[in-house]
Design a protein around this motif. Sequence first.
Motif, PDB file in Angstrom:
ATOM      1  N   GLY A  48      27.279  31.605 -24.757  1.00 48.24           N
ATOM      2  CA  GLY A  48      26.216  30.515 -24.877  1.00 48.24           C
ATOM      3  C   GLY A  48      25.844  29.617 -23.388  1.00 48.24           C
ATOM      4  O   GLY A  48      25.253  28.877 -23.458  1.00 48.24           O
ATOM      5  N   LEU A  49      26.298  30.420 -22.382  1.00 45.44           N
ATOM      6  CA  LEU A  49      26.387  29.695 -21.112  1.00 45.44           C
ATOM      7  C   LEU A  49      25.007  29.893 -20.573  1.00 45.44           C
ATOM      8  O   LEU A  49      24.595  28.654 -20.006  1.00 45.44           O
ATOM      9  N   PHE A  50      24.088  30.681 -20.795  1.00 45.29           N
ATOM     10  CA  PHE A  50      22.762  30.833 -20.402  1.00 45.29           C
ATOM     11  C   PHE A  50      21.886  29.644 -21.039  1.00 45.29           C
ATOM     12  O   PHE A  50      20.804  29.282 -20.720  1.00 45.29           O
ATOM     13  N   GLY A  51      22.362  29.195 -22.224  1.00 43.37           N
ATOM     14  CA  GLY A  51      21.732  28.335 -23.066  1.00 43.37           C
ATOM     15  C   GLY A  51      22.110  26.723 -22.669  1.00 43.37           C
ATOM     16  O   GLY A  51      21.545  25.753 -23.415  1.00 43.37           O
ATOM     17  N   LEU A  52      23.040  26.721 -21.856  1.00 43.71           N
ATOM     18  CA  LEU A  52      23.899  25.317 -21.750  1.00 43.71           C
ATOM     19  C   LEU A  52      22.908  24.104 -21.634  1.00 43.71           C
ATOM     20  O   LEU A  52      23.126  23.362 -22.538  1.00 43.71           O
ATOM     21  N   PRO A  53      21.942  24.256 -20.758  1.00 46.71           N
ATOM     22  CA  PRO A  53      21.348  22.850 -20.468  1.00 46.71           C
ATOM     23  C   PRO A  53      20.140  22.556 -21.471  1.00 46.71           C
ATOM     24  O   PRO A  53      19.234  21.670 -20.870  1.00 46.71           O
ATOM     25  N   PHE A  54      19.725  23.416 -22.309  1.00 48.62           N
ATOM     26  CA  PHE A  54      18.583  23.382 -23.109  1.00 48.62           C
ATOM     27  C   PHE A  54      18.777  23.011 -24.459  1.00 48.62           C
ATOM     28  O   PHE A  54      19.823  23.143 -25.172  1.00 48.62           O
ATOM     29  N   PRO A  55      17.569  22.205 -24.961  1.00 48.71           N
ATOM     30  CA  PRO A  55      18.039  21.833 -26.372  1.00 48.71           C
ATOM     31  C   PRO A  55      18.105  22.669 -27.480  1.00 48.71           C
ATOM     32  O   PRO A  55      17.829  23.783 -27.448  1.00 48.71           O
ATOM     33  N   GLU A  56      18.936  22.302 -28.490  1.00 50.29           N
ATOM     34  CA  GLU A  56      19.239  23.287 -29.345  1.00 50.29           C
ATOM     35  C   GLU A  56      17.996  23.710 -30.421  1.00 50.29           C
ATOM     36  O   GLU A  56      17.949  24.941 -30.655  1.00 50.29           O
ATOM     37  N   GLU A  57      16.718  22.829 -30.210  1.00 45.58           N
ATOM     38  CA  GLU A  57      15.556  23.290 -31.027  1.00 45.58           C
ATOM     39  C   GLU A  57      14.761  24.537 -30.165  1.00 45.58           C
ATOM     40  O   GLU A  57      14.321  24.900 -31.144  1.00 45.58           O
ATOM     41  N   VAL A  58      15.168  25.008 -29.100  1.00 42.12           N
ATOM     42  CA  VAL A  58      14.762  25.940 -28.569  1.00 42.12           C
ATOM     43  C   VAL A  58      15.749  27.024 -28.473  1.00 42.12           C
ATOM     44  O   VAL A  58      15.480  28.126 -27.626  1.00 42.12           O
ATOM     45  N   GLY A  59      16.777  26.962 -29.011  1.00 43.55           N
ATOM     46  CA  GLY A  59      17.898  28.047 -29.005  1.00 43.55           C
ATOM     47  C   GLY A  59      18.978  27.811 -28.017  1.00 43.55           C
ATOM     48  O   GLY A  59      19.902  28.527 -27.459  1.00 43.55           O
ATOM     49  N   GLY A  60      19.100  26.605 -27.277  1.00 44.38           N
ATOM     50  CA  GLY A  60      20.006  26.065 -26.396  1.00 44.38           C
ATOM     51  C   GLY A  60      21.287  25.447 -27.111  1.00 44.38           C
ATOM     52  O   GLY A  60      21.485  25.214 -28.156  1.00 44.38           O
ATOM     53  N   GLN A  61      22.232  25.074 -26.099  1.00 41.26           N
ATOM     54  CA  GLN A  61      23.559  24.455 -26.580  1.00 41.26           C
ATOM     55  C   GLN A  61      23.438  23.053 -26.418  1.00 41.26           C
ATOM     56  O   GLN A  61      24.374  22.534 -26.888  1.00 41.26           O
ATOM     57  N   GLY A  62      22.200  22.524 -26.074  1.00 35.58           N
ATOM     58  CA  GLY A  62      22.056  20.998 -26.290  1.00 35.58           C
ATOM     59  C   GLY A  62      22.993  20.419 -25.294  1.00 35.58           C
ATOM     60  O   GLY A  62      23.308  18.929 -25.162  1.00 35.58           O
ATOM     61  N   GLY A  63      23.438  21.244 -24.107  1.00 28.71           N
ATOM     62  CA  GLY A  63      24.136  20.362 -22.969  1.00 28.71           C
ATOM     63  C   GLY A  63      23.132  19.603 -22.072  1.00 28.71           C
ATOM     64  O   GLY A  63      22.042  19.404 -22.244  1.00 28.71           O
ATOM     65  N   ASP A  64      23.749  19.625 -21.119  1.00 28.72           N
ATOM     66  CA  ASP A  64      22.904  18.800 -19.688  1.00 28.72           C
ATOM     67  C   ASP A  64      23.333  19.720 -18.101  1.00 28.72           C
ATOM     68  O   ASP A  64      23.941  20.633 -18.258  1.00 28.72           O
TER      69      ASP A  64
END
Length: 382
Positions: A48-64
């Motif tokens: 999930g590293l490539f999705g770390l700073p993206f919201p969960e609603e677009v497939g990310g991890q909800g991080g920053d």
Amino acid sequence: MTDLTEEERELAAMVRDFADTVVAPQAYEADRTHTLNMDVVRQMGELGLFGLPFPEEVGGQGGDLMALGLAIEALGRVDQSIAITLEAGVSLGAMPVFRFGTDAQREALLPDLLAGRALAGFGLTEPEAGSDAGATRTTARREGGEWVINGAKQFITNSGTPITRFVTVTAVTGERDGRKQISTIIVPNGTPGFTVEPPYDKLGWRASDTHPLTFVDARVPEENLLGEEGRGFANFLSILDEGRVAIAALSVGAAEGCLEQATAYARSRTVFGAALSTRQNAQFTLARMRARVHTARLAWHHAARLRDAGKPFGEEAAIAKLVAGEAAMDNARDATQIFGGNGFMDEFPVARHYRDSKILEIGEGTTEVQLLVIARALGLAG
């Protein structure tokens, strides 16, 4: 890392373990053969590293940004090529689509980018346009419902991997009040007239995928415009500060990797009947290296916290990039000196860090550009 939350500590520890067990063992061979290990990229995607700073609603991890920086720092300790693959994949590949893309562009492109199943490059730099991006010569004109693109780009990361889906390029699309209007356009790999040239033979970051690109009447649909026409350069600048913080985190990882390697070597190396680590000169060198890591880490943490809190952080990003880039280069030089002749051998990680770290004072804005940003924040004109 006393300012981290428990969740952030767990993330940093997880990526650090991945770096030590998966990334580090392949780093020498990947560097020697100038090959990006796609299996490592796949595993980063699965974590999930490539999705770390993206919201969960677009497939990310909800991080920053803080979360992304922690992952990049952990990877940079052992392999800067892998760390920059992640940094560029997020900051230059997926982030422009997330920030400025239409709903259709997001839906089509983000799922694979955030899962690490696809990569994308950002074509900004040209032979005559680096820090001075306003000197862009690549052009795009409308013709029959398409953009017709002509020009060349250089030093474009993640532009020619087996899973590269597209590059976003800056191009002059018009003129207003005597000034070039620069837009960003998505160009899928395989587009006729778009050529990914052979990779560079680089001093460092040898396992990172980097190519020059050429465009000769390359045609893409008008709807491939990313963001508002004429706002391409301004949009890029709006996310550049985040990239500088991420590069600062990578630099801290490199500086720490050099410190760890040099400290272990000094303890094991016997000189004139005693461990090198008992010699005051070596102790002072290692102490300075430790101080650089600590100071640079505080700088990028501070910049990331400001950004994640929605506060201005441009000056702090420049400071972090400046301090951390210099820390990485200085620590690489000192670590190589501690290793002596062995530090000149590529089989030792400090030799790779010595070659890799110089670009940290150049990429994502040179040291001189960071100084300009800081000077302007001081109110100095010109």
